[in-house]
Design a protein around this motif. Structure first.
Motif, PDB file in Angstrom:
ATOM      1  N   PHE A 198      68.913  44.173  48.078  1.00 33.62           N
ATOM      2  CA  PHE A 198      68.852  44.787  48.982  1.00 33.62           C
ATOM      3  C   PHE A 198      68.309  44.255  50.383  1.00 33.62           C
ATOM      4  O   PHE A 198      67.431  44.327  51.606  1.00 33.62           O
ATOM      5  CB  PHE A 198      68.722  46.514  49.593  1.00 33.62           C
ATOM      6  N   ALA A 199      67.243  43.184  49.834  1.00 30.74           N
ATOM      7  CA  ALA A 199      66.556  41.943  51.239  1.00 30.74           C
ATOM      8  C   ALA A 199      65.616  42.682  52.023  1.00 30.74           C
ATOM      9  O   ALA A 199      66.141  42.702  52.968  1.00 30.74           O
ATOM     10  CB  ALA A 199      67.294  40.912  51.536  1.00 30.74           C
ATOM     11  N   LEU A 238      76.288  53.234  60.636  1.00 28.21           N
ATOM     12  CA  LEU A 238      75.408  52.331  60.974  1.00 28.21           C
ATOM     13  C   LEU A 238      76.518  50.961  60.252  1.00 28.21           C
ATOM     14  O   LEU A 238      77.623  50.736  59.640  1.00 28.21           O
ATOM     15  CB  LEU A 238      74.473  52.340  59.936  1.00 28.21           C
ATOM     16  N   PRO A 239      76.525  49.504  60.695  1.00 25.74           N
ATOM     17  CA  PRO A 239      76.488  48.716  60.836  1.00 25.74           C
ATOM     18  C   PRO A 239      76.745  48.203  58.830  1.00 25.74           C
ATOM     19  O   PRO A 239      75.701  48.941  58.294  1.00 25.74           O
ATOM     20  CB  PRO A 239      76.751  47.181  61.462  1.00 25.74           C
ATOM     21  N   GLU A 240      77.271  47.867  58.423  1.00 24.53           N
ATOM     22  CA  GLU A 240      77.910  46.794  57.207  1.00 24.53           C
ATOM     23  C   GLU A 240      76.389  45.332  57.254  1.00 24.53           C
ATOM     24  O   GLU A 240      76.392  45.405  57.746  1.00 24.53           O
ATOM     25  CB  GLU A 240      78.770  46.391  56.986  1.00 24.53           C
ATOM     26  N   ILE A 241      75.625  45.591  55.685  1.00 25.51           N
ATOM     27  CA  ILE A 241      74.397  44.942  55.867  1.00 25.51           C
ATOM     28  C   ILE A 241      75.469  43.546  55.139  1.00 25.51           C
ATOM     29  O   ILE A 241      75.578  44.149  54.033  1.00 25.51           O
ATOM     30  CB  ILE A 241      73.419  45.478  54.784  1.00 25.51           C
ATOM     31  N   THR A 293      70.665  54.067  49.234  1.00 25.64           N
ATOM     32  CA  THR A 293      71.157  52.628  49.690  1.00 25.64           C
ATOM     33  C   THR A 293      72.049  52.672  49.494  1.00 25.64           C
ATOM     34  O   THR A 293      72.693  54.020  49.140  1.00 25.64           O
ATOM     35  CB  THR A 293      70.769  51.746  48.580  1.00 25.64           C
ATOM     36  N   GLY A 294      72.983  52.411  50.582  1.00 31.62           N
ATOM     37  CA  GLY A 294      75.049  51.913  50.136  1.00 31.62           C
ATOM     38  C   GLY A 294      75.105  51.036  50.929  1.00 31.62           C
ATOM     39  O   GLY A 294      73.914  49.684  51.209  1.00 31.62           O
ATOM     40  N   SER A 295      76.109  50.687  51.343  1.00 30.39           N
ATOM     41  CA  SER A 295      76.268  49.340  52.253  1.00 30.39           C
ATOM     42  C   SER A 295      75.718  48.948  53.695  1.00 30.39           C
ATOM     43  O   SER A 295      76.245  48.232  53.530  1.00 30.39           O
ATOM     44  CB  SER A 295      78.063  49.061  52.382  1.00 30.39           C
TER      45      SER A 295
END
Ligand code: FES
Ligand SMILES: [Fe+2]
Length: 364
Positions: free
Chosen positions: A170-171, A247-250, A276-278
Motif C-alpha cells: 500500500f506504500a 476516491l481515485p484509484e491508487i 484498505t481498498g483500491s
C-alpha cells in the motif's frame, strides 16, 4: 474463508471475564501493561515533517512528545519537565526549543537541557543529568509508532512481525491525508477490536452494507499478534462496486495482485484497525477514554481529487452506525449477572480467541 479448509483441532474460547470490559482498575492495568508495553500508532510522519515540528501523544500512562530535530531525525521524549513535571507542549506545533510554560526551563530538540531561567537560584545544577527522559519513535511507510521505553525489547519491525511486509504494497508514504475524523462510542475498546476481527458478523450486521462481498471466499492471515484479511466482491456486483468508489484509484496498486484491491480489514495489535481498498488506506486507532467509552480516530489516506466527504459518509455508515452500535449494544449487558459468553464459532470467531491469548500474554 481460506482457514475453513483447515482441520479444526481445538474449539476456540472467549477468555476474558466481563469485568475486563467495565472495571476501572482493569483499564489501569491495561494502560500500564498493554498500552505501555506495545508499540502504539501515533499518527502520520507528515504531521512532523519539518525540523522543530512536534506532536504530543498519549501512550498508556505515558505522555510523550515526538519532535523532529535539526538533522531531520525523529525523537520521542516523555513530555515532562525535569523541574517540577509540567507538560512542555500540547497538541502539534513548531518550535526552536522545548520551553516549559511553568518556569521556562528550556530543552533542545535533542532533549538536552539548554537553559534555566534564574539559574542562580539552583546552586550546583548538572545540566547533563537533566535532559528529557527518552522514549522511542519509529516509522513504517509514513505511519509513526511510539513506545514509552527508551530501549523496547523489540524494534518496531520485530513487533510488526511480518504485517509490515504484508501491507507494504500500500506504500502509504505515497498517499495523502484526505480526511480526519474522530468519534466516541459507549463501549470498551476491546469489544470494537473483537467485532473488527469477527468474520461472523459480516453476514448479519452488514447484511445490506456489505451485500456485494463474498464473505465465504475471504482470506485471513495472522502475523504474530496482528491480523490481515481480504473480502472479495461477488462477480455480479463487481462493475457496480468499482463504479461506486468516491476516491481515485491508487495507481501503484493497479499492477499488484487483485487481492489488494479487494476490501481489506486489518488489525495491528493492540488498538489499530486498518481498512484498505483500491482507492483508500484508512487508519482507525482506538483510545479508551474510560472502561466504557472509546474514541476512534480516523485518517483517510489516498489520492486527492475525489469526494472524501462522501467516502467518509459511507465508511461511517458501516464502522460507526453498524459496528460501534452493535458493540454499544453488548456493553449495556455486561454488568448483568446473567451476562456470559457461550461457545464461539470455530472458524469465524477464532481470531477473537487469538486476540485474547496475545492480550493475556502481556497483561499477566
Ligand atoms: S515545571 Fe518546568 S520549569 Fe518548572
Ligand atoms: Fe463490522
Amino acid at each position: 474463508m481460506a482457514e475453513q479448509a483447515q482441520p479444526i483441532q481445538v474449539q476456540p474460547e472467549y477468555k476474558l471475564p466481563p469485568e475486563a470490559y467495565y472495571d476501572q482498575a482493569w483499564l489501569e492495568k491495561e494502560e500500564l501493561q498493554i498500552f505501555g508495553g506495545s508499540w502504539l500508532f501515533a499518527g502520520l510522519v507528515s504531521e512532523v515533517a519539518e525540523a522543530g515540528s512536534y506532536k504530543s501523544v498519549k501512550a498508556g500512562l505515558n505522555q510523550l512528545v515526538i519532535v523532529r530535530d535539526k538533522h531531520g531525525d525523529l525523537n520521542a521524549f516523555h513530555n515532562i519537565c525535569r523541574h517540577r513535571g509540567a507538560q512542555l507542549v500540547q497538541g502539534t506545533g513548531k518550535c526552536g526549543a522545548l520551553v516549559c510554560p511553568y518556569h521556562k526551563w528550556t530543552y533542545g530538540l535533542d532533549g538536552k537541557m539548554r537553559g534555566v531561567a534564574r539559574r542562580e537560584e539552583y546552586g550546583d545544577l548538572d545540566a547533563e543529568k537533566l535532559g528529557l527522559h527518552r522514549a522511542s519513535v519509529s516509522t513504517w511507510m509514513g505511519l509513526m509508532f511510539v513506545h514509552g521505553h527508551q530501549d523496547p525489547t523489540m524494534t518496531l519491525s520485530e513487533w510488526l512481525a511480518g504485517i509490515d511486509v504484508a501491507l507494504g504494497v500500500f506504500a502509504v508514504e505515497k498517499l495523502q491525508l484526505l480526511k480526519s475524523h474522530s468519534f466516541t462510542f459507549d463501549a470498551n475498546w476491546k469489544l470494537y477490536i473483537e467485532n473488527h476481527i469477527d468474520w461472523l458478523h459480516l453476514w448479519y450486521v452488514h447484511a445490506e452494507s456489505l451485500a456485494a462481498l463474498k464473505h465465504e471466499d475471504g482470506e485471513v492471515e495472522q502475523y504474530g499478534r496482528h491480523w490481515v484479511s481480504y473480502d472479495p466482491v461477488k462477480d455480479e456486483h463487481r462493475l457496480a462496486f468499482e463504479n461506486s468508489h468516491s476516491l481515485p484509484e491508487i495507481p501503484h496498486l493497479k499492477q499488484q495482485d487483485a487481492r489488494y484491491r479487494e476490501t481489506g480489514a486489518h488489525f495491528v495489535f493492540p488498538n489499530l484497525p486498518i481498512f484498505t481498498g483500491s482507492s483508500f488506506f484508512v487508519t482507525a486507532d482506538l483510545v479508551p477514554l474510560n472502561p466504557e467509552k472509546t474514541q476512534m480516530n480516523i485518517n483517510v489516506l489516498g489520492i486527492p481529487g475525489g469526494d472524501a466527504d462522501a467516502f467518509l459518509d459511507i465508511f461511517n455508515a458501516i464502522t460507526k452506525d453498524e459496528d460501534a452500535v452493535i458493540v454499544e449494544n453488548i456493553q449495556k449487558n455486561m454488568r448483568s449477572k446473567y451476562f456470559s459468553v457461550g461457545p464461539i464459532a470455530h472458524t469465524y470467531e477464532k481470531a477473537i480467541s487469538d486476540f485474547h491469548d496475545n492480550y493475556l500474554e502481556l497483561i499477566q
